[in-house]
Design a protein around this motif. Structure first.
Motif, mmCIF file in Angstrom:
data_model
loop_
_atom_site.group_PDB
_atom_site.id
_atom_site.type_symbol
_atom_site.label_atom_id
_atom_site.label_comp_id
_atom_site.label_asym_id
_atom_site.label_seq_id
_atom_site.Cartn_x
_atom_site.Cartn_y
_atom_site.Cartn_z
ATOM 1 N N GLY A 100 -5.307 -27.295 -19.657
ATOM 2 C CA GLY A 100 -5.302 -26.213 -20.281
ATOM 3 C C GLY A 100 -4.705 -25.200 -19.648
ATOM 4 N N VAL A 101 -4.977 -24.899 -18.377
ATOM 5 C CA VAL A 101 -4.378 -23.760 -17.587
ATOM 6 C C VAL A 101 -2.775 -23.925 -17.149
ATOM 7 C CG1 VAL A 101 -4.221 -22.644 -15.184
ATOM 8 C CG2 VAL A 101 -6.433 -23.124 -16.450
ATOM 9 N N GLY A 102 -2.559 -25.353 -17.077
ATOM 10 C CA GLY A 102 -1.078 -25.842 -16.720
ATOM 11 C C GLY A 102 -0.488 -25.339 -18.333
ATOM 12 N N ILE A 103 -0.842 -25.876 -19.111
ATOM 13 C CA ILE A 103 -0.150 -25.565 -20.459
ATOM 14 C C ILE A 103 0.019 -24.140 -21.034
ATOM 15 C CG2 ILE A 103 -0.272 -25.731 -23.129
ATOM 16 C CD1 ILE A 103 -1.423 -28.525 -22.376
ATOM 17 N N ALA A 150 2.722 -22.974 -18.741
ATOM 18 C CA ALA A 150 4.173 -23.157 -18.977
ATOM 19 C C ALA A 150 4.541 -22.586 -20.302
ATOM 20 C CB ALA A 150 4.096 -24.759 -19.550
ATOM 21 N N TYR A 151 3.687 -22.236 -21.455
ATOM 22 C CA TYR A 151 3.807 -21.714 -22.582
ATOM 23 C C TYR A 151 4.385 -20.147 -22.293
ATOM 24 C CZ TYR A 151 2.704 -25.647 -25.727
ATOM 25 O OH TYR A 151 2.944 -26.967 -26.284
ATOM 26 N N LEU A 199 12.139 -18.129 -18.812
ATOM 27 C CA LEU A 199 12.999 -18.931 -18.336
ATOM 28 C C LEU A 199 14.253 -19.171 -19.261
ATOM 29 C CD1 LEU A 199 13.551 -21.210 -16.082
ATOM 30 C CD2 LEU A 199 12.452 -22.751 -17.607
ATOM 31 N N ILE A 200 13.925 -19.121 -20.585
ATOM 32 C CA ILE A 200 14.945 -19.133 -21.472
ATOM 33 C C ILE A 200 15.913 -17.974 -21.730
ATOM 34 C CG2 ILE A 200 15.520 -19.348 -23.889
ATOM 35 C CD1 ILE A 200 13.130 -21.458 -24.167
ATOM 36 N N LEU A 247 14.765 -22.491 -30.825
ATOM 37 C CA LEU A 247 14.746 -23.979 -30.481
ATOM 38 C C LEU A 247 13.603 -24.221 -29.576
ATOM 39 C CD1 LEU A 247 16.524 -26.284 -30.672
ATOM 40 C CD2 LEU A 247 17.823 -25.541 -29.015
ATOM 41 N N ASN A 248 13.379 -23.520 -28.652
ATOM 42 C CA ASN A 248 12.330 -23.735 -27.840
ATOM 43 C C ASN A 248 10.801 -23.983 -28.585
ATOM 44 O OD1 ASN A 248 10.275 -24.008 -25.537
ATOM 45 N ND2 ASN A 248 9.564 -21.763 -25.930
ATOM 46 N N THR A 249 10.469 -23.267 -29.439
ATOM 47 C CA THR A 249 9.502 -23.444 -30.460
ATOM 48 C C THR A 249 9.490 -24.768 -31.291
ATOM 49 O OG1 THR A 249 9.292 -21.169 -30.563
ATOM 50 C CG2 THR A 249 8.015 -22.233 -32.143
ATOM 51 N N LEU A 250 10.710 -25.115 -31.900
ATOM 52 C CA LEU A 250 10.981 -26.358 -32.605
ATOM 53 C C LEU A 250 10.759 -27.461 -31.357
ATOM 54 C CD1 LEU A 250 11.700 -27.888 -34.873
ATOM 55 C CD2 LEU A 250 14.226 -27.785 -34.028
ATOM 56 N N MET A 251 11.343 -27.468 -30.377
ATOM 57 C CA MET A 251 11.356 -28.642 -29.244
ATOM 58 C C MET A 251 9.859 -28.789 -28.967
ATOM 59 S SD MET A 251 14.016 -30.182 -28.958
ATOM 60 C CE MET A 251 14.500 -30.112 -30.575
#
Length: 131
Positions: free
Chosen positions: A20-23, A26-27, A33-34, A49-53
């Motif tokens: 959970g912490v890792g997710i 990352a989110y 990053l984008i 596109l990030n949300t779709l992927m």
């Protein structure tokens, strides 16, 4: 970590918290990053596109995990239960996917942006340019 910590309930809780912490990290980090990887006028489309992927990846990962868990069952008293091998395969697949995502993120180009500093936002400049 999840491949070896599977014998006690607190092991599973610990692994779940770690995931959970890792997710969450990352989110939270992906939009930044984008933004640093695409031209300024394309940040909205890139984040969309990030949300779709992310949605497609979540759906695909759920399906792969379900297949791995459903194919590794043992029947006990007329009920089927997932084996430890099935859980280990699902965790290993998730770990490999995470390593692949890390490799892709590591290879993304990084663009330097011209971000104004605090000194360039003096009140005199702002009042002169806003008139």
């Amino acid at each position: 970590m999840a491949l070896v910590l599977m014998t006690q309930v607190w092991h599973i809780v610990l692994v779940g918290c770690f995931i959970g912490v890792g997710i969450g990290f990352a989110y939270a980090a992906l939009p930044t990053l984008i933004i640093h990887s695409v031209p300024e006028h394309e940040t909205g489309a890139a984040n969309g596109l990030n949300t779709l992927m992310r949605s497609i990846g979540t759906s695909t990962a759920s399906a792969v995990a379900a297949v791995l868990l459903a194919q590794n069952v043992v029947a006990v008293g007329g009920h089927e239960y997932t084996t430890a091998t099935g859980l280990r395969l699902a965790f290993a697949a998730a770990g490999l996917a995470a390593l692949g995502a890390l490799a892709i993120a590591w290879c993304l180009p990084r663009r330097e942006r011209n971000i104004p500093t605090q000194a360039s936002h003096s009140p005199d400049i702002c009042t002169e340019t806003c008139r």
